[in-house]
Design a protein around this motif. Structure first.
Motif, PDB file in Angstrom:
ATOM      1  N   PRO A 268       0.820  -1.220   0.000  1.00  0.00           N
ATOM      2  CA  PRO A 268       0.000   0.000   0.000  1.00  0.00           C
ATOM      3  C   PRO A 268       0.853   1.269   0.000  1.00  0.00           C
ATOM      4  CG  PRO A 268      -0.699  -1.529   1.725  1.00  0.00           C
ATOM      5  CD  PRO A 268       0.620  -2.019   1.210  1.00  0.00           C
ATOM      6  N   ASP A 269       0.370   2.280  -0.702  1.00  0.00           N
ATOM      7  CA  ASP A 269       1.064   3.560  -0.706  1.00  0.00           C
ATOM      8  C   ASP A 269       1.166   4.138   0.708  1.00  0.00           C
ATOM      9  OD1 ASP A 269       1.259   3.356  -3.456  1.00  0.00           O
ATOM     10  OD2 ASP A 269      -0.469   4.649  -3.857  1.00  0.00           O
ATOM     11  N   ASP A 270       0.133   3.928   1.508  1.00  0.00           N
ATOM     12  CA  ASP A 270       0.126   4.474   2.861  1.00  0.00           C
ATOM     13  C   ASP A 270       1.274   3.920   3.705  1.00  0.00           C
ATOM     14  OD1 ASP A 270      -2.112   5.895   2.208  1.00  0.00           O
ATOM     15  OD2 ASP A 270      -3.514   4.639   3.348  1.00  0.00           O
ATOM     16  N   LEU A 271       1.683   2.698   3.413  1.00  0.00           N
ATOM     17  CA  LEU A 271       2.776   2.101   4.183  1.00  0.00           C
ATOM     18  C   LEU A 271       4.082   2.846   3.934  1.00  0.00           C
ATOM     19  CD1 LEU A 271       3.514  -0.172   6.134  1.00  0.00           C
ATOM     20  CD2 LEU A 271       4.032  -1.611   4.158  1.00  0.00           C
ATOM     21  N   VAL A 272       4.288   3.295   2.709  1.00  0.00           N
ATOM     22  CA  VAL A 272       5.468   4.112   2.405  1.00  0.00           C
ATOM     23  C   VAL A 272       5.465   5.375   3.250  1.00  0.00           C
ATOM     24  CG1 VAL A 272       6.617   5.475   0.614  1.00  0.00           C
ATOM     25  CG2 VAL A 272       5.687   3.205   0.060  1.00  0.00           C
ATOM     26  N   ASP A 273       4.315   6.025   3.341  1.00  0.00           N
ATOM     27  CA  ASP A 273       4.220   7.266   4.107  1.00  0.00           C
ATOM     28  C   ASP A 273       4.460   7.020   5.598  1.00  0.00           C
ATOM     29  OD1 ASP A 273       3.587   8.566   1.746  1.00  0.00           O
ATOM     30  OD2 ASP A 273       1.429   8.370   2.065  1.00  0.00           O
ATOM     31  N   GLU A 274       4.092   5.847   6.092  1.00  0.00           N
ATOM     32  CA  GLU A 274       4.295   5.527   7.502  1.00  0.00           C
ATOM     33  C   GLU A 274       5.764   5.283   7.829  1.00  0.00           C
ATOM     34  OE1 GLU A 274       1.908   2.425   9.193  1.00  0.00           O
ATOM     35  OE2 GLU A 274       0.178   2.960   7.967  1.00  0.00           O
ATOM     36  N   LEU A 275       6.457   4.565   6.965  1.00  0.00           N
ATOM     37  CA  LEU A 275       7.780   4.052   7.314  1.00  0.00           C
ATOM     38  C   LEU A 275       8.946   4.851   6.739  1.00  0.00           C
ATOM     39  CD1 LEU A 275       7.135   0.212   6.903  1.00  0.00           C
ATOM     40  CD2 LEU A 275       6.985   1.600   8.973  1.00  0.00           C
ATOM     41  N   PHE A 276       8.671   5.779   5.819  1.00  0.00           N
ATOM     42  CA  PHE A 276       9.733   6.535   5.180  1.00  0.00           C
ATOM     43  C   PHE A 276       9.580   8.026   5.430  1.00  0.00           C
ATOM     44  CE2 PHE A 276      10.091   2.538   3.131  1.00  0.00           C
ATOM     45  CZ  PHE A 276      11.391   2.441   2.663  1.00  0.00           C
ATOM     46  N   VAL A 277      10.717   8.685   5.569  1.00  0.00           N
ATOM     47  CA  VAL A 277      10.766  10.144   5.595  1.00  0.00           C
ATOM     48  C   VAL A 277      11.011  10.591   4.165  1.00  0.00           C
ATOM     49  CG1 VAL A 277      12.038  12.149   6.448  1.00  0.00           C
ATOM     50  CG2 VAL A 277      11.685  10.164   7.939  1.00  0.00           C
ATOM     51  N   HIS A 278      10.086  11.357   3.597  1.00  0.00           N
ATOM     52  CA  HIS A 278      10.272  11.763   2.203  1.00  0.00           C
ATOM     53  C   HIS A 278       9.609  13.105   1.956  1.00  0.00           C
ATOM     54  CE1 HIS A 278       6.127  10.735   0.839  1.00  0.00           C
ATOM     55  NE2 HIS A 278       6.196   9.770   1.742  1.00  0.00           N
ATOM     56  N   GLY A 279       9.933  13.693   0.800  1.00  0.00           N
ATOM     57  CA  GLY A 279       9.389  14.992   0.436  1.00  0.00           C
ATOM     58  C   GLY A 279      10.481  16.028   0.296  1.00  0.00           C
ATOM     59  N   THR A 280      10.099  17.293   0.419  1.00  0.00           N
ATOM     60  CA  THR A 280      11.079  18.377   0.381  1.00  0.00           C
ATOM     61  C   THR A 280      11.914  18.330   1.653  1.00  0.00           C
ATOM     62  OG1 THR A 280       9.641  19.921   1.540  1.00  0.00           O
ATOM     63  CG2 THR A 280       9.409  19.795  -0.868  1.00  0.00           C
ATOM     64  N   PRO A 281      13.059  19.024   1.673  1.00  0.00           N
ATOM     65  CA  PRO A 281      13.850  19.049   2.918  1.00  0.00           C
ATOM     66  C   PRO A 281      13.032  19.507   4.119  1.00  0.00           C
ATOM     67  CG  PRO A 281      15.175  19.863   1.106  1.00  0.00           C
ATOM     68  CD  PRO A 281      13.792  19.661   0.560  1.00  0.00           C
ATOM     69  N   ALA A 282      12.187  20.515   3.945  1.00  0.00           N
ATOM     70  CA  ALA A 282      11.376  21.005   5.065  1.00  0.00           C
ATOM     71  C   ALA A 282      10.388  19.936   5.535  1.00  0.00           C
ATOM     72  CB  ALA A 282      10.632  22.264   4.657  1.00  0.00           C
ATOM     73  N   GLN A 283       9.774  19.222   4.583  1.00  0.00           N
ATOM     74  CA  GLN A 283       8.842  18.162   4.949  1.00  0.00           C
ATOM     75  C   GLN A 283       9.569  17.023   5.665  1.00  0.00           C
ATOM     76  OE1 GLN A 283       7.334  17.542   0.948  1.00  0.00           O
ATOM     77  NE2 GLN A 283       5.352  18.484   1.448  1.00  0.00           N
ATOM     78  N   CYS A 284      10.764  16.728   5.196  1.00  0.00           N
ATOM     79  CA  CYS A 284      11.558  15.687   5.847  1.00  0.00           C
ATOM     80  C   CYS A 284      11.907  16.087   7.279  1.00  0.00           C
ATOM     81  CB  CYS A 284      12.827  15.412   5.047  1.00  0.00           C
ATOM     82  SG  CYS A 284      12.560  14.562   3.461  1.00  0.00           S
ATOM     83  N   GLN A 285      12.312  17.337   7.467  1.00  0.00           N
ATOM     84  CA  GLN A 285      12.659  17.792   8.807  1.00  0.00           C
ATOM     85  C   GLN A 285      11.452  17.721   9.731  1.00  0.00           C
ATOM     86  OE1 GLN A 285      15.517  18.204   9.958  1.00  0.00           O
ATOM     87  NE2 GLN A 285      16.941  19.104   8.486  1.00  0.00           N
ATOM     88  N   ASP A 286      10.295  18.070   9.234  1.00  0.00           N
ATOM     89  CA  ASP A 286       9.078  17.992  10.058  1.00  0.00           C
ATOM     90  C   ASP A 286       8.809  16.550  10.486  1.00  0.00           C
ATOM     91  OD1 ASP A 286       8.657  20.705   9.883  1.00  0.00           O
ATOM     92  OD2 ASP A 286       7.138  20.572   8.282  1.00  0.00           O
ATOM     93  N   ARG A 287       9.017  15.629   9.570  1.00  0.00           N
ATOM     94  CA  ARG A 287       8.783  14.220   9.902  1.00  0.00           C
ATOM     95  C   ARG A 287       9.821  13.716  10.902  1.00  0.00           C
ATOM     96  NH1 ARG A 287       4.548  10.746  10.187  1.00  0.00           N
ATOM     97  NH2 ARG A 287       5.050   8.655   9.436  1.00  0.00           N
ATOM     98  N   ILE A 288      11.066  14.114  10.745  1.00  0.00           N
ATOM     99  CA  ILE A 288      12.105  13.746  11.711  1.00  0.00           C
ATOM    100  C   ILE A 288      11.732  14.250  13.096  1.00  0.00           C
ATOM    101  CG2 ILE A 288      14.522  14.126  12.370  1.00  0.00           C
ATOM    102  CD1 ILE A 288      15.079  14.309   9.277  1.00  0.00           C
ATOM    103  N   ASP A 289      11.217  15.469  13.162  1.00  0.00           N
ATOM    104  CA  ASP A 289      10.800  16.035  14.446  1.00  0.00           C
ATOM    105  C   ASP A 289       9.685  15.219  15.087  1.00  0.00           C
ATOM    106  OD1 ASP A 289      12.662  18.073  14.291  1.00  0.00           O
ATOM    107  OD2 ASP A 289      11.265  19.536  13.461  1.00  0.00           O
ATOM    108  N   GLU A 290       8.828  14.617  14.275  1.00  0.00           N
ATOM    109  CA  GLU A 290       7.775  13.768  14.824  1.00  0.00           C
ATOM    110  C   GLU A 290       8.369  12.569  15.558  1.00  0.00           C
ATOM    111  OE1 GLU A 290       4.614  12.642  12.176  1.00  0.00           O
ATOM    112  OE2 GLU A 290       4.713  14.549  11.093  1.00  0.00           O
ATOM    113  N   TYR A 291       9.425  11.993  15.011  1.00  0.00           N
ATOM    114  CA  TYR A 291      10.091  10.884  15.692  1.00  0.00           C
ATOM    115  C   TYR A 291      10.688  11.335  17.019  1.00  0.00           C
ATOM    116  CZ  TYR A 291       9.803   7.685  11.678  1.00  0.00           C
ATOM    117  OH  TYR A 291       9.358   6.836  10.675  1.00  0.00           O
ATOM    118  N   VAL A 292      11.294  12.510  17.029  1.00  0.00           N
ATOM    119  CA  VAL A 292      11.905  13.015  18.257  1.00  0.00           C
ATOM    120  C   VAL A 292      10.833  13.263  19.318  1.00  0.00           C
ATOM    121  CG1 VAL A 292      13.240  14.914  19.259  1.00  0.00           C
ATOM    122  CG2 VAL A 292      13.876  13.971  17.023  1.00  0.00           C
TER     123      VAL A 292
END
Length: 320
Positions: A268-292
């Motif tokens: 499923p496409d949704d699984l990619v969104d759950e397990l991977f950090v992707h997008g623009t650098p700003a979007q990636c940083q936002d996702r990294i912050d979610e893990y923190v």
């Protein structure tokens, strides 16, 4: 916050990594972390980085508990810790049946006991104690480490499911995690913390980063990685425990039937969104912050360069 980068980069010879280490430091990375699968060993890239930047924190994620004898593993850890002024962090884990049994010809037996026994030995050996140890996994008679690190390294356990997560909290300084979403982190960290003596373990997570907002490109890369990893039995069991059994069952069925093309198509496409950090650098940083925010103390990025210059990609993920 500690901030880690996975080295070495594929396609760049180890001898040419100096500029990469420099870029990582200039971009605000506090940590460099290695792995050990079928390219570089875990220790050589870190020693090279530490020689150039001795104040970095350097970690292995992971060293398999099976592929080195306990004494040799203690010597390798001591050498790494003794080569830097910063902190050495050594992740010990089972690895997988593919790496241990198929590639190294070592029986993949009693993984929990092997990690437990290796961790016990390392705590004793790295303290300078003369070790006599006869356990389920091995027998060591009269070993004493000849080079005691000037700064004791942290010993972490790579953990997936509850048994190993509890072991990480009980006998380690924390846990190393991967292949999980920020939502999964809450569940996992609680188990480690409850078992840890002071309830404040180090929690390292390797985050899979694809720095692209081309959705088709991201999904194509990510789904190949999902198929490569989550069909391995230890990771399949891990995601069943996390509650993704129904989501992943079509992929597992297709894979086991030998239909690799269908296995990719049913992820499923949704699984990619759950397990991977992707997008623009700003979007990636936002996702990294979610893990923190969820409880990761050291996010460690494994970045797909997408054929771009590694130094430029590292700069995209810089933090002050």
């Amino acid at each position: 916050m500690n901030y880690g980068l996975t080295i070495p980069f594929d396609g760049v010879p180890l001898k040419d990594h100096s500029a990469i280490y420099d870029a990582a430091v200039a971009s605000g990375f506090t940590d460099l972390w290695s792995s050990e699968v079928n390219t570089s060993d875990a220790f050589s890239p870190l020693v090279a980085a530490g020689t150039r930047h001795p104040n970095l924190r350097l970690g292995t994620a992971i060293v398999p508990a099976y592929t080195r004898s306990p004494a040799l593993l203690a010597m390798s850890i001591a050498s790494l810790a003794d080569s830097i002024d910063g902190e050495a962090l050594v992740g010990i884990g089972t690895s997988s049946n593919v790496i241990i049994e198929n590639w190294n010809g070592i029986p993949f037996e009693a993984p929990y006991g092997r990690v437990r026994d290796v961790m016990t030995f390392l705590h004793r050996a790295l303290s300078g104690e003369k070790v006599d140890m006869d356990c389920e996994s091995f027998s060591v008679k009269g070993f004493r480490l000849g080079r005691i690190p000037h700064r004791a390294p942290k010993l972490l356990v790579a953990a997936l499911r509850p048994g190993m997560l509890k072991l990480a909290g009980r006998v380690g300084d924390g846990a190393i995690l991967n292949w999980l979403s920020p939502e999964d982190v809450h569940r996992v960290v609680e188990i480690v913390g409850d078992a840890h003596p002071n309830g404040q373990p180090e929690i390292v997570a390797r985050l899979l980063v694809i720095p692209s907002d081309d959705v088709d490109q991201v999904r194509a890369i990510a789904k190949r990685m999902i198929a490569a990893y989550l069909n391995v039995p230890v990771y399949a069991d891990y995601h069943r425990w996390l509650g993704r059994g129904d989501v992943l069952q079509p992929m597992w069925d297709a894979w086991n039937a030998g239909d690799r093309k269908l296995a990719l198509e049913v992820i499923p496409d949704d699984l990619v969104d759950e397990l991977f950090v992707h997008g623009t650098p700003a979007q990636c940083q936002d996702r990294i912050d979610e893990y923190v925010k969820a409880g990761i103390t050291t996010p460690t990025l494994l970045i797909d360069l997408l054929d771009r210059d590694p130094i430029e990609v590292i700069k995209l993920f810089g933090r002050p």
